[in-house]
Design an enzyme around this catalytic site. Sequence first.
Site, PDB file in Angstrom:
ATOM      1  N   HIS A 143       3.020  10.956  -6.118  1.00  0.00           N
ATOM      2  CA  HIS A 143       2.047   9.918  -5.748  1.00  0.00           C
ATOM      3  C   HIS A 143       1.019   9.841  -6.879  1.00  0.00           C
ATOM      4  O   HIS A 143       0.762  10.843  -7.550  1.00  0.00           O
ATOM      5  CB  HIS A 143       1.380  10.366  -4.444  1.00  0.00           C
ATOM      6  CG  HIS A 143       0.450   9.370  -3.830  1.00  0.00           C
ATOM      7  ND1 HIS A 143      -0.854   9.205  -4.244  1.00  0.00           N
ATOM      8  CD2 HIS A 143       0.617   8.505  -2.807  1.00  0.00           C
ATOM      9  CE1 HIS A 143      -1.436   8.274  -3.498  1.00  0.00           C
ATOM     10  NE2 HIS A 143      -0.567   7.835  -2.617  1.00  0.00           N
ATOM     11  N   ASP A 220       1.410  19.416  -3.226  1.00  0.00           N
ATOM     12  CA  ASP A 220       0.791  18.294  -2.539  1.00  0.00           C
ATOM     13  C   ASP A 220       1.528  18.105  -1.209  1.00  0.00           C
ATOM     14  O   ASP A 220       2.642  17.569  -1.176  1.00  0.00           O
ATOM     15  CB  ASP A 220       0.902  17.047  -3.431  1.00  0.00           C
ATOM     16  CG  ASP A 220       0.483  15.773  -2.707  1.00  0.00           C
ATOM     17  OD1 ASP A 220       0.049  15.857  -1.539  1.00  0.00           O
ATOM     18  OD2 ASP A 220       0.599  14.690  -3.315  1.00  0.00           O
ATOM     19  N   GLN A 223       2.453  14.546   2.621  1.00  0.00           N
ATOM     20  CA  GLN A 223       3.533  13.994   3.459  1.00  0.00           C
ATOM     21  C   GLN A 223       4.346  15.090   4.149  1.00  0.00           C
ATOM     22  O   GLN A 223       5.311  14.782   4.854  1.00  0.00           O
ATOM     23  CB  GLN A 223       4.467  13.115   2.609  1.00  0.00           C
ATOM     24  CG  GLN A 223       3.814  11.895   2.021  1.00  0.00           C
ATOM     25  CD  GLN A 223       3.349  10.883   3.080  1.00  0.00           C
ATOM     26  OE1 GLN A 223       3.772  10.918   4.230  1.00  0.00           O
ATOM     27  NE2 GLN A 223       2.463   9.991   2.681  1.00  0.00           N
ATOM     28  N   LYS A 246      -3.315  11.666   7.749  1.00  0.00           N
ATOM     29  CA  LYS A 246      -1.852  11.519   7.838  1.00  0.00           C
ATOM     30  C   LYS A 246      -1.283  12.538   8.829  1.00  0.00           C
ATOM     31  O   LYS A 246      -0.091  12.549   9.108  1.00  0.00           O
ATOM     32  CB  LYS A 246      -1.214  11.732   6.464  1.00  0.00           C
ATOM     33  CG  LYS A 246      -1.601  10.665   5.436  1.00  0.00           C
ATOM     34  CD  LYS A 246      -0.837  10.887   4.165  1.00  0.00           C
ATOM     35  CE  LYS A 246      -1.428  10.146   2.984  1.00  0.00           C
ATOM     36  NZ  LYS A 246      -1.185   8.695   2.996  1.00  0.00           N
ATOM     37  N   CYS A 384       1.901   3.577  -4.236  1.00  0.00           N
ATOM     38  CA  CYS A 384       1.146   4.452  -5.157  1.00  0.00           C
ATOM     39  C   CYS A 384       2.096   5.423  -5.862  1.00  0.00           C
ATOM     40  O   CYS A 384       1.749   6.593  -6.070  1.00  0.00           O
ATOM     41  CB  CYS A 384       0.044   5.215  -4.435  1.00  0.00           C
ATOM     42  SG  CYS A 384      -1.262   4.162  -3.846  1.00  0.00           S
TER      43      CYS A 384
HETATM   44  C1  LIG Z   1       2.382  12.455  -1.418  1.00  0.00           C
HETATM   45  C2  LIG Z   1       0.965  11.985  -1.333  1.00  0.00           C
HETATM   46  N1  LIG Z   1       0.017  12.647  -2.010  1.00  0.00           N
HETATM   47  C3  LIG Z   1      -1.267  12.287  -1.954  1.00  0.00           C
HETATM   48  C4  LIG Z   1      -1.675  11.213  -1.208  1.00  0.00           C
HETATM   49  C5  LIG Z   1      -3.105  10.855  -1.177  1.00  0.00           C
HETATM   50  O1  LIG Z   1      -3.626  11.044   0.099  1.00  0.00           O
HETATM   51  P1  LIG Z   1      -5.096  10.564   0.447  1.00  0.00           P
HETATM   52  O2  LIG Z   1      -5.158   9.105   0.088  1.00  0.00           O
HETATM   53  O3  LIG Z   1      -5.202  10.789   1.912  1.00  0.00           O
HETATM   54  O4  LIG Z   1      -6.034  11.389  -0.345  1.00  0.00           O
HETATM   55  C6  LIG Z   1      -0.732  10.484  -0.508  1.00  0.00           C
HETATM   56  C7  LIG Z   1      -1.116   9.284   0.270  1.00  0.00           C
HETATM   57  O5  LIG Z   1      -0.313   8.430   0.565  1.00  0.00           O
HETATM   58  C8  LIG Z   1       0.620  10.899  -0.547  1.00  0.00           C
HETATM   59  O6  LIG Z   1       1.562  10.234   0.122  1.00  0.00           O
END
Ligand SMILES: Cc1ncc(COP(=O)(O)O)c(C=O)c1O
Length: 426
Positions: A143, A220, A223, A246, A384
Site C-alpha cells: 500500500h 503492515d 489488512q 479496519k 492506494c
Molecule cells: C495494507 C494497508 N496498509 C496500510 C493502510 C493504511 O491504513 P490507514 O489509512 O488506516 O492508516 C491500508 C489502508 O487501506 C492498507 O490496506
Amino acid sequence: MTTLARPPWNSGRTALGDAGSDFDVEKVRVDFPILRQKVGGHQLVYLDSAATSQKPKAVIDAIVQYYERDNANIHRGVHHLSQRATEEFEAARKSVQIFLHAAQASEIVFVRGATEAINLVAQTYGRVHVGQGDEVLITAMEHHSNIVPWQMLCEEKRAKLRVAPINDKGELILEEFERLLTPRTRIVAVSHVSNALGTINPVAAMTKMAHARNIPILVDGAQAAPHLRVNVQELDCDFYVFSGHKTYGPTGIGALYGKLALLEAMPPYQGGGDMISSVTFEKTTYNKVPHKFEAGTPDMSGAVGLRAALEYLDRLGMDNIAAYEHELLTYATERVSAIPGVRLIGTAKEKAGVLSFVIDGVHPHDIGTILDQEGIAIRTGHHCAQPVMERFGIDATARASFGVYNTKEEIDALVRGIQRVQEVFA
Ligand SMILES: Cc1ncc(COP(=O)(O)O)c(C=O)c1O
C-alpha cells in the site's frame, strides 16, 4: 468502572460455536446497525471492509458510554474522572497487547492508524539507522502507506528503496526477496495481507530470513488484523502495525507494536505534552515507552472503542472469523471467476478478505457505479497500490472485500450485479 480482568483471548473459544461452520452470520449481522438500511431501494450489501469496516453496536455504545461517563484528559489529572479515563485508556492498550499476543503492554504505542505507525518507525528507527547507500526493502504489493514513508526516508538519507517482486498470481517471489536482503539492508517493511490482491505473505518465513542477517522487519497488518489471528511473538517481527477502523473499531486510532528494546532505543517521534518526563529550556528528558511516542492528548474515546472492537472479535473468535471468511472468499472466487469476461487480479494460494477483478471492456469506475445502483458497495480504483496496478498492466480494479457480517447471499447479489454491468455494456 471496568477492570482489566477478562478471559484469555483467541483461545478458540467463542460465544457462537467451536468452528467456522458454526459461525452464525445472521446473529453477527444484528450487531451492526448500519447494515439494516436500504440504498436506492435495495438492501445494502457492504463489500468494502478493506477500506473501512462497519462498527458493531458494542463499539458505538462503548464510545457513547465513554463520553457520557468517563471523559477527562488522561495521565495528568488527580481527579476521579481523569483517573478513570486513564484506566480506560491503559486497559485499551492492554487489550491491543492481548490481541496481538505481545509480551507486554508497553510495547503498544497508540497512533492514528497504520499510516502513522509506519511513518513513526521510518522517522525514528529509520532516520537513526538508514544512511547514505543503505537499503530499505519492501515488496511490490505494498500500500502507498508502506512505500512513501520509506521513499521519503531514502530520499533524505540518499538510501535506496529495493522492491521484492511478485509473480502473476500476486504472490511474493520469496527467493527474490531473500536475494534482495543484502549487507546494506537496514530494515524490511512488508504487508501481512495485500489490500489490492488479498495475498497473505509468509511473514514468519520472511522474518527468519531477515533476522538471519540481523535485519529488523516491520509488518503492515492493516489488512491482516481484521481477518487472521496475529501473534507477534510467534511471528517474531520487530514492528507490527494496524488500524482500528479496519478492525471494527473507530477511525483515528491504531497501534504500533514494537519490541521493547527497539522502542526504548528509538528517539521520540513528535514533541509535546505527555511524551516528556521533564522540560527546561535547556533540556528535555523523555518519558518511558510507550508514552515517549504519544505526544499530546491522544484519542481516548478511540482507544476505548478499539478495545470494544477487539473484545467483540474475541467473542467471535479469530479462528472462527478466519475460517468463515475463507469459506466466503472461496465461494466468491468460484462464482465470480466463472463469469465469462471477468478476470480476477490476485489469485494467490493464500488469500484473505479481498476479491479484486476487472471486466472486459468496462472501466472499474463504471462497475462500481452500476453496482451502487443495486445497493452494493465495492471499491474501485488503484486502492492506494499503484505499483500493483502497474505490475498487472491495468489502471484500476473493482474490489469486493469481506468482513464478519457478509453472507453468501450477498456474494450472489454481487454476481447478479456483475452480470447486470455486462448487460449494460453489452
Ligand atoms: C495494507 C494497508 N496498509 C496500510 C493502510 C493504511 O491504513 P490507514 O489509512 O488506516 O492508516 C491500508 C489502508 O487501506 C492498507 O490496506
